[in-house]
Write a protein that holds these residues in place. Sequence first.
Motif, short mmCIF file in Angstrom:
data_model
loop_
_atom_site.label_atom_id
_atom_site.label_comp_id
_atom_site.label_asym_id
_atom_site.label_seq_id
_atom_site.Cartn_x
_atom_site.Cartn_y
_atom_site.Cartn_z
N UNK A 10 1.23 -1.07 0.08
CA UNK A 10 0.23 0.39 0.06
C UNK A 10 0.70 1.02 0.17
N UNK A 11 2.07 1.46 0.88
CA UNK A 11 2.94 2.68 0.86
C UNK A 11 3.64 2.78 -0.53
N UNK A 12 3.85 1.68 -0.88
CA UNK A 12 4.53 1.97 -2.40
C UNK A 12 3.14 2.31 -3.53
N UNK A 13 2.51 1.67 -3.76
CA UNK A 13 0.87 2.32 -4.47
C UNK A 13 0.48 3.94 -4.09
N UNK A 14 0.88 4.22 -2.26
CA UNK A 14 0.45 5.59 -2.17
C UNK A 14 2.12 6.30 -2.13
N UNK A 15 3.20 5.91 -2.32
CA UNK A 15 4.35 7.10 -2.61
C UNK A 15 4.68 6.93 -4.68
N UNK A 16 3.92 5.78 -5.24
CA UNK A 16 3.96 6.01 -6.84
C UNK A 16 2.99 7.35 -6.75
N UNK A 17 1.57 6.84 -6.36
CA UNK A 17 1.37 8.33 -6.93
C UNK A 17 1.30 9.64 -6.62
N UNK A 18 2.19 9.66 -5.56
CA UNK A 18 2.45 10.53 -4.77
C UNK A 18 3.61 11.58 -5.68
N UNK A 47 -3.36 5.84 7.97
CA UNK A 47 -2.60 4.86 8.36
C UNK A 47 -3.69 3.83 8.33
N UNK A 48 -4.09 3.77 10.13
CA UNK A 48 -4.55 2.49 10.54
C UNK A 48 -6.03 2.30 9.39
N UNK A 49 -6.53 2.79 8.99
CA UNK A 49 -7.87 2.67 8.16
C UNK A 49 -7.63 2.49 6.96
N UNK A 50 -6.13 3.08 6.44
CA UNK A 50 -6.17 2.64 4.88
C UNK A 50 -5.95 1.08 5.09
N UNK A 51 -4.84 1.05 5.48
CA UNK A 51 -4.41 -0.81 5.36
C UNK A 51 -5.12 -1.80 5.86
N UNK A 52 -6.48 -0.98 6.37
CA UNK A 52 -7.50 -2.36 6.35
C UNK A 52 -9.33 -2.68 5.89
N UNK A 53 -8.86 -1.09 5.28
CA UNK A 53 -9.43 -1.11 3.99
C UNK A 53 -8.48 -1.83 2.46
N UNK A 102 -5.69 -7.77 13.87
CA UNK A 102 -5.36 -6.45 14.93
C UNK A 102 -4.56 -5.35 13.86
N UNK A 103 -4.69 -4.74 14.74
CA UNK A 103 -3.69 -3.40 13.59
C UNK A 103 -2.19 -3.12 15.54
N UNK A 104 -1.46 -3.52 14.88
CA UNK A 104 -0.20 -2.06 15.18
C UNK A 104 0.65 -1.32 15.32
N UNK A 105 -0.01 -0.39 15.98
CA UNK A 105 0.45 1.20 15.96
C UNK A 105 1.67 1.58 16.72
N UNK A 106 1.83 0.67 16.92
CA UNK A 106 3.03 0.56 18.31
C UNK A 106 4.88 1.10 17.90
#
Lengths: 285, 285
Positions: free
Chosen positions: A11-19, A144-150, A226-230
């Motif tokens: 997902x980060x790669x996708x967002x970075x490419x668009x950015x 990012x929490x919601x984006x990664x779940x999506x 489970x989403x781990x933000x720590x």
Amino acid sequence: MTATALSGKELATEIRAETAARAAELTAAGRPPTLAVVVATADESSAWYVRSIARAAEKAGVHCDVIDVGPHAAAAGIAGTLVRLNADDAVHGVILQTPLPEGVNAQEMALAIDVGKDVDGANPASLGRLAAGLPAFAPATAQAVVAILDHHGIELSGRPVAMVGRSTVVGKPAAHLLLDRNATVTICHSRTRDLAAVTRAAEVVVAAVGRAGLITAEYVSPGAVVVDVGTNPTGDGGLAGDVDAASVGAVAAALTPVPGGVGPVTTALLLSHTVQAAARVRAGG
Amino acid sequence: MTATALSGKELATEIRAETAARAAELTAAGRPPTLAVVVATADESSAWYVRSIARAAEKAGVHCDVIDVGPHAAAAGIAGTLVRLNADDAVHGVILQTPLPEGVNAQEMALAIDVGKDVDGANPASLGRLAAGLPAFAPATAQAVVAILDHHGIELSGRPVAMVGRSTVVGKPAAHLLLDRNATVTICHSRTRDLAAVTRAAEVVVAAVGRAGLITAEYVSPGAVVVDVGTNPTGDGGLAGDVDAASVGAVAAALTPVPGGVGPVTTALLLSHTVQAAARVRAGG
């Protein structure tokens, strides 16, 4: 470990490419998107984080200015720097890095960041707008929490979600974003009685408390997500999540890894917000 | 009916008495506290509410100006009125009455209310400040929920509280106030799956959904405390709460009545906020 790893890398790669694509367009149009990071600390892990943002920005074609006002800066000096950046048309996003010097309140300082440039949603006004359904940048970590779940197709509507942590930076804004997706959100914290019982009642557990390994198997129902933000620094220079992956991984259906989960998505969203802010200014002017 | 009635009348009387004393002092000092109510609707129940505020203000020695801009006012005209009131040193509190003309967004309009004069916490910036722990007026209704529980000695710290309703006016700010009191808050809404099971798991249930009698006995565990924020007009000119008092009263330990519960405390807090705003301006100037 039977849980699916909900990686944030793809997902980060996708967002970075668009950015990067949008940043290139803006730069070609004579408006290079620019993020200003105000630093008022000598904290080493903060410096590490700022360097990682600067590196990621460079890769995406986003200009990153680090403005170090020193670890002894007074509130007035920090606020003055933010006000100057608000007025600077060449700056599109402004982040105030924490920690701040003793006695300087981060929330109060963040009030000085123009909402249109508040790309990490630090100004309480941005949080209020978010809660009221008005346009604003959410804190990148909360989003990012919601984006990664999506990204991984995890449904939120109608589902019981336990948000563990009530910080202004993650827990509270994430609760609003989850609520906006029609989740039934329980906000838990250090004073919650029998936290494990509360989190076991949830189908999705989000941990953002800053305590390494707090969430163990007994906090999670079989099949939960489970989403781990720590991102707790370990003695050997690594990172540990708030979730004890070894034990939780045997119970949960899916779990975001640390590192490689929420972290990379957060950085990517921060740069995406900066480009959005730059594009908006351009459209407006 | 075995539940204790958590009346708001005594608390409202206390708040009104303190407010009247401070209003008299301010008036004697040549600074009569003044509340401006901006109305842009011909709605009859809104007019009834505005009259009741004006009457209560008069009794407390708070000057109340009703500014009727008409039911066809445009957004720019309403915002302009609010901006003019912000600049008027003789006005200390500003309320924008709802409903607003079609197509005018209440949250957007409320952004124009100066945070220092936002005595009903309508500006999303006030909500954000509240969530971030910075000084701001909470919406009077949301604050009344916590005030009435405090008045009757109901402990909140560590306890599971179900906030039914996620409006910007009540549910969301009340959730922040309850969280601030260390409650473990679950925000439920129309999309919550099995609402009755969620509310039965709570020791305190706050209903703010605007549906008469939605919360029946099956939504409440024996011994729970129930706060009814609903004020739904009945066919015969009366008010019905969101809670079915007849059935819930046989199960709950305590229940706020409608009328006579949250309502009178809300009005008293609104005037108290106005006097606080006037006192602050005076201290500042």
